[in-house]
Enzyme design. Structure first.
Site, short mmCIF file in Angstrom:
data_model
loop_
_atom_site.label_atom_id
_atom_site.label_comp_id
_atom_site.label_asym_id
_atom_site.label_seq_id
_atom_site.Cartn_x
_atom_site.Cartn_y
_atom_site.Cartn_z
N LYS A 14 25.14 50.03 62.87
CA LYS A 14 23.96 49.36 63.44
C LYS A 14 24.42 48.55 64.65
O LYS A 14 25.49 47.91 64.59
CB LYS A 14 23.40 48.46 62.34
CG LYS A 14 22.11 47.76 62.63
CD LYS A 14 21.63 47.02 61.37
CE LYS A 14 20.27 46.39 61.51
NZ LYS A 14 19.77 45.83 60.23
N SER A 70 15.41 47.30 58.98
CA SER A 70 15.77 47.32 60.38
C SER A 70 17.00 48.19 60.69
O SER A 70 17.27 48.44 61.85
CB SER A 70 16.05 45.90 60.87
OG SER A 70 17.15 45.33 60.20
N SER A 101 16.81 45.58 54.67
CA SER A 101 17.02 46.41 55.86
C SER A 101 18.04 47.54 55.70
O SER A 101 18.13 48.39 56.58
CB SER A 101 17.40 45.53 57.05
OG SER A 101 16.27 44.84 57.53
#
Lengths: 473, 72
Positions: free
Chosen positions: A82, A158, A182
């Site tokens: 990420k 996310s 997330s």
């Protein structure tokens, strides 16, 4: 090679093949770089591809094997992170436009270092919701990250790129962060496995923060063996993260085949009842049927615990962003900005009360683990919504979709419990829906054992249908 | 034992926003204003839920770092 398309071979199979010199790490990296070029334009999972770095690391792995040395349990396995993880010489975007003005990171995040010490090879940075305040995978700055099962649907967030890339076979392992869900939401919507470890287990050093009291990091993968190998490689104390606990390391990989004998397992009831959510209900029914679970246990205080997590997240993250809100408010995604603006104005007493209630809720739930070892709960209320959808119905009432995709995950991370998400498939839509396997603090080994048992009995990450013939590469 | 803390039932999110935003050095433009009002109402509902929990009002112990478990 097995019949599985190469992109969907497990990380541990790739490592084993490289160690046996069936092919080289360089072959694997070139294969994945080409596949990313082919698949990524459709799903927008990668924001940065570190091809040169990956090639150099692959050469080192190949040279190591040629010398007869062991490059580690993840030898030559590609992985991606990420884009809130620091990657040396790359700007840490954290999904934002504002951070693009920052200097590049001067060293890798600790978890990247540990993955590479185990032989893995970094392929790049992955798309995410702005500053991690998101469950949808939508991003106005870097483009929406799409679901490889159906490109008209959300990937979840996310850690959107992490879920989408690993599901699409362009990152056998990815790393994400999970503050309120997330890792678990994109794992659920993209049909893969995800591990949110106990709060304080894995160091967050070198990652861009969202909410210090609740931020966790962890891996996503297509099977439990890869989750366990990567989790084991990343454990260990790090003094640069004040929340990182100095705990003995678990060998979860060695525990995977132990099955579920002796484990007391119950379905989470009360707040986690699924009668309003048919897809979530079917998913939990399926898992409970496989495990032979018919006991239901109420989770006292879950709604209040979730409310506490909601306030803590809103207020801590807004405090982090106050100076940027004062000077560059127009450079945020409006959805994120407005949440930060609201959070920046709330009374401190609410925050302190929320922390107290979090502690109270923790005591309620810890007492349950005297009666049970594992709790089963939905990961998301539904399968992946269509991109742009704004409403989710809860108890017949329209509610905003964005915060409520984390309806079932937020009360669990609120008190830092370890969770493994396992994939199921919704019969009505063919889309994946995940289920949370929850254990007591520091018992990631139990979460992974149960997940491995379910995988053995058929709950596997299927090959997504939304990227068409590309899957055959 | 003091009574459990409570929140007032009267929360005017619009007035609250207009009063506190300048104090925090924040400009709320016309696009954001209605959304932030909505979000303040949501956070107020969450705060009401948090304040519904009966706590010992004679203690306040906030750990510097949250620890998930006292058990090993």
């Amino acid at each position: 090679m097995s019949e599985t398309p190469p992109s969907f071979r497990s990380a541990h199979q790739i490592a084993s093949d490289i160690r046996r010199q069936e092919y080289t790490a360089t072959d694997v990296i070139e294969y994945f770089i080409a596949r990313i070029a082919e698949i990524n334009p459709a799903i927008n999972a990668y924001t940065e591809i570190t091809a040169q770095r990956a090639r150099e690391k692959a050469q080192q792995i190949d040279q190591c094997i040629a010398r007869g040395e062991d490059p580690g349990p993840l030898a030559g396995v590609p992985f991606a992170v990420k884009n809130l993880f620091d990657i040396e010489s790359v700007v840490t975007l954290a999904g934002s436009k504002i951070n693009a003005d920052n200097a590049p990171a001067n060293k890798d995040a600790v978890l990247i270092q540990r993955m590479e010490n185990a032989g893995a090879i970094l392929l790049g940075g992955l798309n995410m919701g702005e500053y991690a305040y998101d469950f949808t995978g939508e991003n106005v700055h870097h483009g929406n990250c799409l679901n490889p099962w159906d490109l008209s649907r959300m990937s979840g967030g996310s850690s959107s790129g992490s879920g989408s890339a690993t599901a699409a076979g362009i990152a056998p392992i990815s790393l994400g962060s999970d503050t309120n869900g997330s890792i678990r939401v994109p794992a659920s919507l993209c049909g893969i496995f995800g591990l949110k470890p106990t709060y304080g287990r894995l160091p967050r050093s070198g990652s861009y923060p969202f909410c210090d009291s609740l931020d966790h990091l962890g891996p996503l993968a297509r099977n439990t063996t890869d989750l366990a190998l990567s989790f084991d490689a990343m454990q260990g104390h790090d003094a640069d993260d004040h929340a990182c606990a100095d705990k003995p390391r678990l060998n979860t990989y060695a525990e995977l085949s132990k099955g579920i004998d002796g484990l007391r397992i119950a379905r989470a009831g009360g707040y986690f009842a699924t009668s309003d959510f048919p897809q979530a209900e079917a998913a939990v029914d399926q898992v409970c049927a496989i495990l032979g679970v018919d006991r239901v246990l109420d989770i006292p205080g879950a709604a209040e615990g979730r409310a506490a997590a909601f306030l803590i997240t809103n207020m801590e993250s807004s405090a982090l962003h106050l100076s940027r809100l004062q000077t560059r408010a127009q450079d945020y995604d409006p959805d994120t900005r407005d949440r930060f603006l609201a959070g920046a104005l709330l009374p401190a007493a609410w925050y302190i009360r929320a922390q107290q209630v979090r502690h109270w809720y923790q005591q309620q739930v810890l007492a349950l683990f005297d009666q049970v070892d594992v709790l089963i709960a939905p990961a998301t209320p539904c399968s992946a919504p269509r991109t742009g959808e704004k409403i989710l119905h809860i108890a017949g009432q329209p509610q905003p979709l964005r915060p409520n995709l984390g309806y079932f995950t937020q009360p669990i991370s609120a008190i830092g419990l370890p969770v493994c998400v396992v994939p199921t498939q919704d019969n009505s839509t063919g889309m994946p829906v995940g289920v949370q396997i929850i254990a007591a603090p520091w018992r990631e080994d139990i979460c992974l054992r149960v997940a491995a048992h379910l995988e053995k009995l058929g709950l596997q990450a299927a090959i997504p249908t939304g990227i068409g013939g590309n899957t055959a590469r | 034992m003091p009574p459990n803390s409570k929140l007032s039932d009267a929360f005017d999110a619009r007035a609250y926003l207009d009063f506190t935003a300048p104090l925090a050095g924040l400009e709320i433009n016309q696009d954001s204003h209605p959304e932030v009002v909505k979000l303040l109402n949501t956070t107020y509902a969450m705060a009401k839920m948090v304040y519904s929990v009966p706590l010992d009002e004679n203690t306040i112990e906030l750990a510097a770092v949250f620890t998930p478990c006292a058990k090993p």
